[in-house]
Design an enzyme around this catalytic site. Sequence first.
Site, PDB file in Angstrom:
ATOM      1  N   LYS A  32     -10.606  -0.390  10.692  1.00 13.73           N
ATOM      2  CA  LYS A  32     -10.418  -1.534   9.612  1.00 13.73           C
ATOM      3  C   LYS A  32     -11.064  -2.728  10.611  1.00 13.73           C
ATOM      4  O   LYS A  32     -11.486  -3.840  10.066  1.00 13.73           O
ATOM      5  CB  LYS A  32      -9.630  -1.830   8.845  1.00 13.73           C
ATOM      6  CG  LYS A  32      -9.082  -0.803   7.983  1.00 13.73           C
ATOM      7  CD  LYS A  32      -8.069  -1.209   7.076  1.00 13.73           C
ATOM      8  CE  LYS A  32      -7.237  -0.025   6.279  1.00 13.73           C
ATOM      9  NZ  LYS A  32      -7.920   0.531   5.315  1.00 13.73           N
ATOM     10  N   HIS A  76       0.861  -1.205   0.039  1.00 14.76           N
ATOM     11  CA  HIS A  76       0.003   0.127  -0.017  1.00 14.76           C
ATOM     12  C   HIS A  76       0.919   1.086  -0.004  1.00 14.76           C
ATOM     13  O   HIS A  76       1.989   1.329   0.476  1.00 14.76           O
ATOM     14  CB  HIS A  76      -0.782  -0.173   1.002  1.00 14.76           C
ATOM     15  CG  HIS A  76      -1.782   0.948   1.463  1.00 14.76           C
ATOM     16  ND1 HIS A  76      -1.716   2.365   1.822  1.00 14.76           N
ATOM     17  CD2 HIS A  76      -3.304   0.824   1.368  1.00 14.76           C
ATOM     18  CE1 HIS A  76      -2.670   3.040   1.956  1.00 14.76           C
ATOM     19  NE2 HIS A  76      -3.684   2.174   1.460  1.00 14.76           N
ATOM     20  N   ASP A  87       2.839  -4.731   8.136  1.00 17.99           N
ATOM     21  CA  ASP A  87       1.557  -3.970   7.925  1.00 17.99           C
ATOM     22  C   ASP A  87       0.399  -4.802   8.069  1.00 17.99           C
ATOM     23  O   ASP A  87       0.199  -5.843   7.153  1.00 17.99           O
ATOM     24  CB  ASP A  87       1.734  -3.314   6.464  1.00 17.99           C
ATOM     25  CG  ASP A  87       0.507  -2.534   6.234  1.00 17.99           C
ATOM     26  OD1 ASP A  87      -0.647  -2.726   6.873  1.00 17.99           O
ATOM     27  OD2 ASP A  87       0.493  -1.712   5.144  1.00 17.99           O
ATOM     28  N   CYS A 117      -4.748   2.676  -3.721  1.00 19.25           N
ATOM     29  CA  CYS A 117      -3.252   2.984  -3.111  1.00 19.25           C
ATOM     30  C   CYS A 117      -2.262   1.971  -3.435  1.00 19.25           C
ATOM     31  O   CYS A 117      -1.570   1.622  -2.556  1.00 19.25           O
ATOM     32  CB  CYS A 117      -3.321   3.496  -1.542  1.00 19.25           C
ATOM     33  SG  CYS A 117      -4.652   4.640  -1.213  1.00 19.25           S
ATOM     34  N   GLN A 165      -4.687  -5.048   7.225  1.00 20.68           N
ATOM     35  CA  GLN A 165      -5.867  -5.955   6.454  1.00 20.68           C
ATOM     36  C   GLN A 165      -5.960  -7.099   7.335  1.00 20.68           C
ATOM     37  O   GLN A 165      -6.796  -8.273   6.719  1.00 20.68           O
ATOM     38  CB  GLN A 165      -5.586  -6.256   4.897  1.00 20.68           C
ATOM     39  CG  GLN A 165      -5.727  -5.017   3.921  1.00 20.68           C
ATOM     40  CD  GLN A 165      -7.320  -4.175   4.175  1.00 20.68           C
ATOM     41  OE1 GLN A 165      -8.227  -4.731   4.516  1.00 20.68           O
ATOM     42  NE2 GLN A 165      -7.316  -3.122   3.538  1.00 20.68           N
TER      43      GLN A 165
HETATM   44  N1  7TS Z   1      -1.566  -0.715   4.598  1.00 21.11           N
HETATM   45  C1  7TS Z   1      -2.715  -1.496   4.071  1.00 21.11           C
HETATM   46  C2  7TS Z   1      -2.607  -3.050   3.469  1.00 21.11           C
HETATM   47  C3  7TS Z   1      -4.091  -1.046   3.675  1.00 21.11           C
HETATM   48  O1  7TS Z   1      -5.242  -1.722   3.066  1.00 21.11           O
HETATM   49  C4  7TS Z   1      -4.274   0.339   4.341  1.00 21.11           C
HETATM   50  C5  7TS Z   1      -5.652   1.063   3.825  1.00 21.11           C
HETATM   51  C6  7TS Z   1      -3.418   1.222   4.891  1.00 21.11           C
HETATM   52  C7  7TS Z   1      -2.017   0.758   5.060  1.00 21.11           C
HETATM   53  C8  7TS Z   1      -3.540   2.487   5.414  1.00 21.11           C
HETATM   54  O2  7TS Z   1      -4.359   2.360   6.489  1.00 21.11           O
HETATM   55  P1  7TS Z   1      -4.907   3.745   7.067  1.00 21.11           P
HETATM   56  O3  7TS Z   1      -6.017   3.504   7.986  1.00 21.11           O
HETATM   57  O4  7TS Z   1      -3.704   4.352   7.828  1.00 21.11           O
HETATM   58  O5  7TS Z   1      -5.541   4.765   6.000  1.00 21.11           O
HETATM   59  N2  7TS Z   1      -6.274   0.644   2.823  1.00 21.11           N
HETATM   60  C9  7TS Z   1      -7.405   0.917   2.230  1.00 21.11           C
HETATM   61  C10 7TS Z   1      -7.994   0.299   1.303  1.00 21.11           C
HETATM   62  O6  7TS Z   1      -7.437  -0.652   0.629  1.00 21.11           O
HETATM   63  N3  7TS Z   1      -8.963   1.248   0.695  1.00 21.11           N
HETATM   64  O7  7TS Z   1      -9.120   2.183   1.328  1.00 21.11           O
HETATM   65  C11 7TS Z   1      -7.977   1.991   2.277  1.00 21.11           C
END
Ligand code: 7TS
Length: 412
Positions: free
Chosen positions: A232, A129, A206, A370, A209
């Site tokens: 999430k 990501h 990371d 992303c 997910q």
């Molecule tokens: N890493 C992964 C694997 C992710 O899927 C996401 C967010 C992030 C990092 C960042 O997370 P945040 O909470 O700091 O924003 N993924 C997604 C997505 O797949 N669609 O919208 C956000």
Amino acid sequence: MHRIAASSVDWKAIRADFPILREQAHGHPLIYFDSAATSQKPRIVIEALRNFYEHENANVHRGLHTLSSRATEAYEKSRKRVAEYIGAASADEIVFTRGTTESINLVAQAWGGKFIREGDVILLTEMEHHSNLVPWQLLAERTGARLRFVPVRDNGTLDLDQLPSLLKSDVKLFAFTHISNSLGTINPVAQLCEKAHAVGALSLVDAAQSAGHLPMDVRVLGCDFLAFSGHKMCGPTGIGVLYGRADILDSMPPYHGGGEMIVSVALEKSAFKKAPHRFEAGTPSIAGAIGLAAAIDYIEQIGRAAIFEHDSQLARYAADRLTELAGTRVFGPKEERGALVGFVMDAAHPHDLTTFADQYGLAMRGGHHCNQPLMRRFGVSGTTRASFYFYNTVEEIDRMIEILHAAVRFFS
Ligand code: 7TS
């Protein structure tokens, strides 16, 4: 065709815990297939937030009055709850952040700033990501470090045959995702951490997910850092976690400067608190941490093993059924996958497809998610993604397939 196994959990009854699932969109019952972007929240989490603001709201670690003690106690109890949830040795290994993105930036700035030198290598993968890519690019620009990438195979798994030539003694950190947010690939975290350690590198996982989707123990995984987001996994937005091994967090300088993170301040110089407080400058998301602890209680009551079984079966069922649709390409591994499926259809661009689906109450996501380098790797500008959680059902997937059939007829 993949069959959904009977499970002891009453998944349909669980839907009633999520008030928003009764919403309609364009006159149709909402089908929420965008949980990889953010999950919905059960009533118990919403009530925990309300209870905090009605009975405990005050700033933490500052006041000596009753409410401030209640807020501080609840905030620190949440830190302990997070530590238990991921198997950390101590609550001191849990830093509250705004989310995965901030957690990774914290490591890149505070750890990277101190320990990374010109010529050092940060090993990443092609499926990261942007939030596990851009912070390292910025660090590399600042320090003269280099980035290296584990390639992704056509089937969506990491090409680990390449690892011996990529993971060498010049690598200082191997940072990779547990579950790909576009492919659903589940990476062999413990094996990758072990390989990183074998060349003297640290590992960062990371877990954006995965943290809310499967059982996880940082000591079994053997990772040095782990990052995830509360929103999430049934928790509120604005709260996330950085787990860091105690000795490593202790060796790192502060990330942000300000209140809450100091022991004493003079005009020219300050002394900082120990980890994790050293990394939490300013008023934190107190309600967020409390909401996250409520989300953890809720998830644990259902059981992460059951959630993983349910979600990954839904994803495989969806991936199987998508192959019925002519001109459809499904991404990611066939066998084991996390709770999502990405695909493209000859009939329509992902943006048009998701706009069409929304007219029927079906919420999916279309675009690069992303993951621009990964999209480029697969020769597409974006995909349509349906992502699931334990409140989703087989019937909703069947309805998605009907809607996609209608889309094929409409666009052709
Ligand atoms: N890493 C992964 C694997 C992710 O899927 C996401 C967010 C992030 C990092 C960042 O997370 P945040 O909470 O700091 O924003 N993924 C997604 C997505 O797949 N669609 O919208 C956000």
